[in-house]
Design a protein around this motif. Structure first.
Motif, mmCIF file in Angstrom:
data_model
loop_
_atom_site.group_PDB
_atom_site.id
_atom_site.type_symbol
_atom_site.label_atom_id
_atom_site.label_comp_id
_atom_site.label_asym_id
_atom_site.label_seq_id
_atom_site.Cartn_x
_atom_site.Cartn_y
_atom_site.Cartn_z
ATOM 1 N N ARG A 17 0.809 -1.217 0.000
ATOM 2 C CA ARG A 17 0.000 0.000 0.000
ATOM 3 C C ARG A 17 0.848 1.275 0.000
ATOM 4 N NH1 ARG A 17 -2.898 -3.324 -1.294
ATOM 5 N NH2 ARG A 17 -4.938 -3.948 -0.473
ATOM 6 N N TYR A 18 2.069 1.202 0.537
ATOM 7 C CA TYR A 18 2.929 2.385 0.662
ATOM 8 C C TYR A 18 4.272 2.082 0.025
ATOM 9 C CZ TYR A 18 5.550 6.224 2.856
ATOM 10 O OH TYR A 18 6.329 7.323 3.072
ATOM 11 N N PHE A 28 -0.089 5.042 -1.406
ATOM 12 C CA PHE A 28 0.851 6.132 -1.167
ATOM 13 C C PHE A 28 2.092 5.883 -2.012
ATOM 14 C CE2 PHE A 28 -1.812 5.862 2.497
ATOM 15 C CZ PHE A 28 -1.971 7.162 2.961
ATOM 16 N N LEU A 29 2.376 6.772 -2.948
ATOM 17 C CA LEU A 29 3.547 6.626 -3.812
ATOM 18 C C LEU A 29 4.369 7.907 -3.748
ATOM 19 C CD1 LEU A 29 5.190 5.041 -5.864
ATOM 20 C CD2 LEU A 29 3.681 5.914 -7.670
ATOM 21 N N LEU A 77 -4.709 4.684 -5.864
ATOM 22 C CA LEU A 77 -3.752 5.704 -5.447
ATOM 23 C C LEU A 77 -4.451 6.877 -4.762
ATOM 24 C CD1 LEU A 77 -0.699 6.275 -5.586
ATOM 25 C CD2 LEU A 77 -1.139 7.587 -7.677
ATOM 26 N N ARG A 78 -3.926 7.251 -3.573
ATOM 27 C CA ARG A 78 -4.496 8.363 -2.818
ATOM 28 C C ARG A 78 -3.549 9.555 -2.730
ATOM 29 N NH1 ARG A 78 -7.788 5.758 2.334
ATOM 30 N NH2 ARG A 78 -9.031 4.265 1.123
ATOM 31 N N HIS A 79 -2.248 9.254 -2.598
ATOM 32 C CA HIS A 79 -1.273 10.330 -2.433
ATOM 33 C C HIS A 79 -0.084 10.051 -3.340
ATOM 34 C CE1 HIS A 79 -3.512 11.610 1.129
ATOM 35 N NE2 HIS A 79 -3.548 10.337 1.456
ATOM 36 N N PHE A 80 0.261 11.039 -4.157
ATOM 37 C CA PHE A 80 1.346 10.848 -5.116
ATOM 38 C C PHE A 80 2.261 12.065 -5.094
ATOM 39 C CE2 PHE A 80 2.951 11.261 -9.583
ATOM 40 C CZ PHE A 80 3.841 10.199 -9.512
ATOM 41 N N LEU A 90 -10.310 10.003 -21.324
ATOM 42 C CA LEU A 90 -10.450 10.337 -19.917
ATOM 43 C C LEU A 90 -10.483 9.093 -19.036
ATOM 44 C CD1 LEU A 90 -10.883 12.569 -17.839
ATOM 45 C CD2 LEU A 90 -13.337 12.302 -18.183
ATOM 46 N N LYS A 91 -9.618 9.104 -18.028
ATOM 47 C CA LYS A 91 -9.633 8.093 -16.989
ATOM 48 C C LYS A 91 -9.709 8.823 -15.659
ATOM 49 C CE LYS A 91 -6.835 4.804 -19.612
ATOM 50 N NZ LYS A 91 -5.583 4.013 -19.648
ATOM 51 N N VAL A 92 -10.446 8.279 -14.730
ATOM 52 C CA VAL A 92 -10.707 8.981 -13.477
ATOM 53 C C VAL A 92 -10.050 8.256 -12.309
ATOM 54 C CG1 VAL A 92 -12.493 9.800 -11.902
ATOM 55 C CG2 VAL A 92 -12.872 9.887 -14.375
ATOM 56 N N LEU A 93 -9.288 9.017 -11.508
ATOM 57 C CA LEU A 93 -8.685 8.500 -10.290
ATOM 58 C C LEU A 93 -9.520 9.001 -9.117
ATOM 59 C CD1 LEU A 93 -4.913 9.137 -11.131
ATOM 60 C CD2 LEU A 93 -6.165 6.985 -11.270
ATOM 61 N N GLN A 94 -10.529 8.249 -8.782
ATOM 62 C CA GLN A 94 -11.493 8.672 -7.773
ATOM 63 C C GLN A 94 -10.874 8.827 -6.393
ATOM 64 O OE1 GLN A 94 -14.571 9.607 -8.031
ATOM 65 N NE2 GLN A 94 -15.349 8.820 -9.976
ATOM 66 N N ASN A 95 -9.838 8.052 -6.091
ATOM 67 C CA ASN A 95 -9.285 8.039 -4.740
ATOM 68 C C ASN A 95 -8.140 9.019 -4.534
ATOM 69 O OD1 ASN A 95 -10.957 5.933 -3.639
ATOM 70 N ND2 ASN A 95 -9.836 4.505 -4.944
#
Length: 313
Positions: free
Chosen positions: A5-6, A29-30, A50-53, A95-100
């Motif tokens: 996950r991280y 988390f990347l 992905l939540r945080h990049f 278009l691609k959506v990163l909801q998170n």
């Protein structure tokens, strides 16, 4: 690896693109310490968890590897503005959506397109880096309106002293700012102080950090109804000499920080009238500005207000 996950990595040279492979598609988390001046591969847009990049000064793209134009190749032949036009036309069909995705840093103006922002409907934190090479993308700021959930924005321009036509001239209309923006940092932008009026009407802005000539000019007269929710303001390194304000301009201000403003003659006496003010901090400012802060403290104490603290360094 499927349950990872991280992931935090550091690259001394070019980034290993295999980190965007399907092996890591569950990453939340990347963090990548390394500068990448190319386009992120298409696999990035498949990282739905992905939540945080964080990636230093990156470009973002929707173009699949085998179809669509390569913006870097286009830019080398037709220039960045024309390449961006091609990018937008292609993106409208990809278009691609990163909801998170909730936080993203750091991207360049070429990546701040309407379609890219629409692909991040829940983004709350964004950092944008710009320099004089990005002058062809001055309109990017208007696209922020598409980030409906954005709460924190940091915008850094590399050099506040470059020629005027190579950098933004002024802030856009308040209508283009996300209405949920609570925390704003500007650095190196050299906007005129008159543009503070545009920020003063942002409905929920609570924290404002102005660094390294974010605003430039000898005089700032606070106007309008003021910042309705602002609790903290930091003014750092500018050529401001005269600041005029009264208690109505910052009704909720609790903390004022002024750093490296050696030309500022004094803190407006009206600042001492603010009912919620708790702390004034000055660092590397003029003696007269420091004296004005001490005078405000004495006046508040004479009124029976012992809550105000003044730090001078």
């Amino acid at each position: 690896m499927a349950n990872l996950r991280y992931l935090a990595l550091s690259f001394r040279k070019s980034i290993d693109r295999s980190i965007f492979s399907s092996t890591f598609h569950n990453i939340q988390f990347l963090i990548i310490e390394g500068e990448w001046n190319g386009l992120l591969p298409d696999e990035f847009w498949a990282m739905s968890e992905l939540r945080h990049f964080h990636l230093k000064r990156s470009f973002l793209s929707y173009w699949p590897k085998e179809s669509g134009p390569n913006i870097m190749q286009l830019a080398s032949t037709i220039g960045f503005p024309q390449a961006l036009t091609c990018q937008v036309q292609y993106e409208e069909h990809s278009l691609k959506v990163l909801q998170n995705l909730q936080s993203l840093s750091t991207i360049r103006p070429i990546s701040c397109t309407k379609v890219i922002f629409l692909s991040m409907p829940n983004l709350k934190k964004l950092r944008v880096y710009e320099n004089e090479e990005d002058y062809g993308f001055r309109g990017w700021f208007n696209n922020l309106i598409h980030l409906k959930e954005l709460q924190i924005l940091k915008y850094v321009f590399r050099d506040p002293f470059v020629s005027g036509f190579m950098k933004p001239v002024c802030l856009p209309s308040p209508d283009f700012f996300p209405q949920k923006l609570m925390n704003l940092t500007l650095s190196g932008t050299s906007f005129p102080w008159e543009d503070m009026l545009k920020l003063s009407v942002l409905p929920v802005l609570e924290v404002l950090k102005l660094k390294n000539y974010a605003f430039a000019g000898a005089s700032w007269k606070s106007e309008g109804s003021g910042f309705p929710r602002l609790r903290y303001i930091c003014i750092g390194r500018t050529n401001l000499q005269v600041w005029e304000a009264d208690g109505s301009h910052f009704p909720c201000l609790k903390h004022l920080v002024i750093m490296n403003c050696r030309l500022l003659k004094e803190i407006p006496c009206g600042i001492g009238e603010l009912p919620l003010l708790e702390k004034i901090e000055l660092c590397n400012c003029s003696e007269s500005a420091s004296a004005s802060a001490e005078q405000i403290l004495l006046e508040q104490q004479s009124y029976g207000n012992d809550n105000l603290v003044v730090h001078i360094m």
